[in-house]
Write a protein that holds these residues in place. Sequence first.
Motif, PDB file in Angstrom:
ATOM      1  N   THR A   6       3.441  -8.646   3.740  1.00 52.57           N
ATOM      2  CA  THR A   6       2.216  -8.447   4.525  1.00 52.57           C
ATOM      3  C   THR A   6       1.565  -7.114   4.129  1.00 52.57           C
ATOM      4  O   THR A   6       0.786  -7.056   3.201  1.00 52.57           O
ATOM      5  CB  THR A   6       2.524  -8.504   6.031  1.00 52.57           C
ATOM      6  N   VAL A   7       1.931  -6.047   4.821  1.00 49.30           N
ATOM      7  CA  VAL A   7       1.338  -4.729   4.528  1.00 49.30           C
ATOM      8  C   VAL A   7       1.999  -4.058   3.339  1.00 49.30           C
ATOM      9  O   VAL A   7       1.608  -2.967   2.936  1.00 49.30           O
ATOM     10  CB  VAL A   7       1.419  -3.810   5.763  1.00 49.30           C
ATOM     11  N   TRP A   8       3.014  -4.641   2.786  1.00 51.63           N
ATOM     12  CA  TRP A   8       3.798  -4.237   1.616  1.00 51.63           C
ATOM     13  C   TRP A   8       4.735  -3.075   1.925  1.00 51.63           C
ATOM     14  O   TRP A   8       5.911  -3.151   1.676  1.00 51.63           O
ATOM     15  CB  TRP A   8       2.905  -3.871   0.421  1.00 51.63           C
ATOM     16  N   GLY A   9       4.215  -1.992   2.430  1.00 54.10           N
ATOM     17  CA  GLY A   9       5.033  -0.820   2.726  1.00 54.10           C
ATOM     18  C   GLY A   9       4.528  -0.105   3.958  1.00 54.10           C
ATOM     19  O   GLY A   9       4.105  -0.718   4.932  1.00 54.10           O
ATOM     20  N   GLY A  10       4.540   1.228   3.901  1.00 51.42           N
ATOM     21  CA  GLY A  10       4.008   2.013   4.998  1.00 51.42           C
ATOM     22  C   GLY A  10       2.503   2.146   4.892  1.00 51.42           C
ATOM     23  O   GLY A  10       1.863   1.577   3.988  1.00 51.42           O
ATOM     24  N   PRO A  11       1.883   2.914   5.788  1.00 46.35           N
ATOM     25  CA  PRO A  11       0.424   3.094   5.739  1.00 46.35           C
ATOM     26  C   PRO A  11      -0.066   3.661   4.411  1.00 46.35           C
ATOM     27  O   PRO A  11      -1.208   3.393   4.013  1.00 46.35           O
ATOM     28  CB  PRO A  11       0.165   4.066   6.897  1.00 46.35           C
ATOM     29  N   ASP A  12       0.779   4.426   3.697  1.00 46.99           N
ATOM     30  CA  ASP A  12       0.342   4.984   2.415  1.00 46.99           C
ATOM     31  C   ASP A  12       0.251   3.932   1.319  1.00 46.99           C
ATOM     32  O   ASP A  12      -0.250   4.212   0.225  1.00 46.99           O
ATOM     33  CB  ASP A  12       1.274   6.119   1.974  1.00 46.99           C
ATOM     34  N   ALA A  13       0.734   2.713   1.599  1.00 45.38           N
ATOM     35  CA  ALA A  13       0.666   1.619   0.624  1.00 45.38           C
ATOM     36  C   ALA A  13      -0.434   0.624   0.974  1.00 45.38           C
ATOM     37  O   ALA A  13      -0.384  -0.533   0.546  1.00 45.38           O
ATOM     38  CB  ALA A  13       2.010   0.898   0.543  1.00 45.38           C
ATOM     39  N   ALA A  14      -1.448   1.075   1.709  1.00 43.21           N
ATOM     40  CA  ALA A  14      -2.478   0.149   2.185  1.00 43.21           C
ATOM     41  C   ALA A  14      -3.176  -0.586   1.053  1.00 43.21           C
ATOM     42  O   ALA A  14      -3.623  -1.725   1.228  1.00 43.21           O
ATOM     43  CB  ALA A  14      -3.500   0.905   3.036  1.00 43.21           C
ATOM     44  N   ILE A  15      -3.292   0.033  -0.115  1.00 47.51           N
ATOM     45  CA  ILE A  15      -3.952  -0.624  -1.242  1.00 47.51           C
ATOM     46  C   ILE A  15      -3.196  -1.882  -1.668  1.00 47.51           C
ATOM     47  O   ILE A  15      -3.750  -2.782  -2.310  1.00 47.51           O
ATOM     48  CB  ILE A  15      -4.104   0.350  -2.429  1.00 47.51           C
ATOM     49  N   LEU A  16      -1.898  -1.970  -1.294  1.00 43.97           N
ATOM     50  CA  LEU A  16      -1.073  -3.116  -1.671  1.00 43.97           C
ATOM     51  C   LEU A  16      -1.005  -4.186  -0.582  1.00 43.97           C
ATOM     52  O   LEU A  16      -0.294  -5.176  -0.741  1.00 43.97           O
ATOM     53  CB  LEU A  16       0.347  -2.639  -1.993  1.00 43.97           C
TER      54      LEU A  16
END
Length: 692
Positions: free
Chosen positions: A618-628
């Motif tokens: 879904t969001v892939w990782g944490g907020p710093d990975a939003a591009i993913l």
Amino acid sequence: MFTPEWIPAAEESLRRLAGPLAEAFDVRALPGADAGDRFEIWAENGRTVLAGTGPIAVTSAFAHYLRHVGRGQVGRWGDNLPASAPPPAQPLAATSPYRYRVAYNLTVAGYTTPFYDWDQWERELDLLAAAGVNAAHLTLGQEAVWLEAFGEFGYTEDELLAWIVPPSHQPWQWLNNIHSFGGGTTRDLVERRSSLALRVLARMRELGIRPILPGFSGTVPGGFADRNPGATVVPQGLWFMDVAGPARPDWLDTSTPHYARVAEAFYRRQRERFGQSGTWAVDLLHEGGRIGDTSLADAASGVERAMRAADPGYLWVVQAWAGNPRKELFDACDRDRMLVLDLTGDTWRGEGGFWGAPWGFGILPNYGGRHGLYGSLPDIAAAPGELAGPLASGELVALTNMAEGVHTNPVVWDLFADLTWTGEPVDLDAWLTDWVHARYGSADPDALAAWRLLRSSAYATWGGTIAVEEEFDDFDEKLSDFKVYAGTDSVFAATPSFTADQASAVGPHRLHYDPAQVEAAWRLLLRAAPRLRDSDTYRHDLVDVTRQVIDDRGRALVPQLASADAQRRFLHLIELQDRLLATRPEHLLGRWLRDARRWGADEEESRLLERAAKRLVTVWGGPDAAILTEYANRNWSGLMGDYYRARWQTFFDQGPIDWNAYGQEWADRLTAYPTEPHGDPIEIASELLQAP
């Protein structure tokens, strides 16, 4: 006829794949393995002889027999085994012109296999052998090497366990992209994964599949220079060329004595744990990174020296991707000890090719494990003709399927695997006719007509090329190397908006085919149901094509979503798709989460693994990975009916909200999803005929 020690391994693999049919075959050895893999199939005393130069050749011979004589198939997407195995009317034989046939993008260890148990791995390795694969990337359990090697350089076990990310995200830590995410890992989990890796490696070696293990690229935990005075450590910035994404781990200058000492510990600990490898994957500057004051040539020379010290017979495997590898690397190193994997099969055509280094022709038919009918059958079939020159010159030595996830598009996997055994272009018309007959066990005219339409639509081209710079607000020239092709993903998985046309930021904005053709193919495939309904492979394909039709209908509705009626119809399509996907085990979110949870030694660890598994898709990782976000979106029951539907309903009711926060909260939520399929896909697919 001599009987080498590998015969029992080939016979066992045959028994696992063929079941009772295995009794109809005799396994023999052919001499001359040093000249390349080959197999022969012939009838003898009313039985079928499968003869080969090794276990892979024999297992491939069985797959070849099954397709062309038995009219059956084995695969990740269901088996179609005939009731009997008659001997072939004529002898069959094939020789591979490729020294290596490589499986897996490193990311498969995250997008497909992070939670596999032994039964799943055993099946997967047999299927690799049946496809002719004789080399495969493996990162499973390798975090134990970091834990022990870095422990020699001033780190506590707790520090390292927090730095090492959960299994679902480890491929990107090996690629020097991320660190310290998702609650880390535990010593117990490291040891259990290491134990499984030993079993997987033993089977790979039995079957003749060369393990490609991660080498030491210079990735180190934070604070390395503080613990090791004089070390040259270079901060790496953000993942994507320092433009976006999570913070990368630090990099130890590979041209320095400190690197040589850590590399010695790394390879020593790896050898003690897993045996000698000699084949290592290391990519410098993967999707960005900095080398500080050294040069690429000196950095590469340091990596090479460490490999040579660990094993004089080393093979360095590198990826051709996003502008790498560069000429300076080849000029500084022994090219004959390198294997370059051309991920998309395009880089070799550029100026200089790979400057004389041995290389492998690749395809990248899948990003993030995303679903979608996608791949260029004509290009794959024609590839041997294009490759005749470099194959004849000896520079082309390998084939490599670099899909990021391996549970999609069986027709693409099978066609590319068939290139293993030929140096000639494939007659695609004849191949597809043969494939449909074998896949369903019947030369059904409607099924064949359906696949001919799919060949000329969804599978006619690699699709639109995506210039990634278009997706970044603060694009700079550092992203100019990112030109990728991809299949259009599901609009149901897109961040809700009235203009949504892609889920992943690196997904095309439009379909690369006429959806009317795919819909016509689907109607033909559904028309074959009375004759093929008992075939598991047919039911898989019917779900897959129906899923695509529903996706395409949803995409066509997006411009109308300001209307309440269009919203109702859109949500109905999501609900219908969720019910359809629930009929197949491979489309269940519950199985992905169950597999993640069962690796936990207690509830706390199970929850940690489940959270990471939910974030990845879904969001892939944490907020710093939003591009993913949604890079690894899935057409899975559970995701479709719960997460995606709820997002769209929220959007229709409230308008835009902080969708990343929404996804993070969903990933932390404890919700049980079914782990067993239910429902009839033919009945549900038929409902779509009446859907508005």
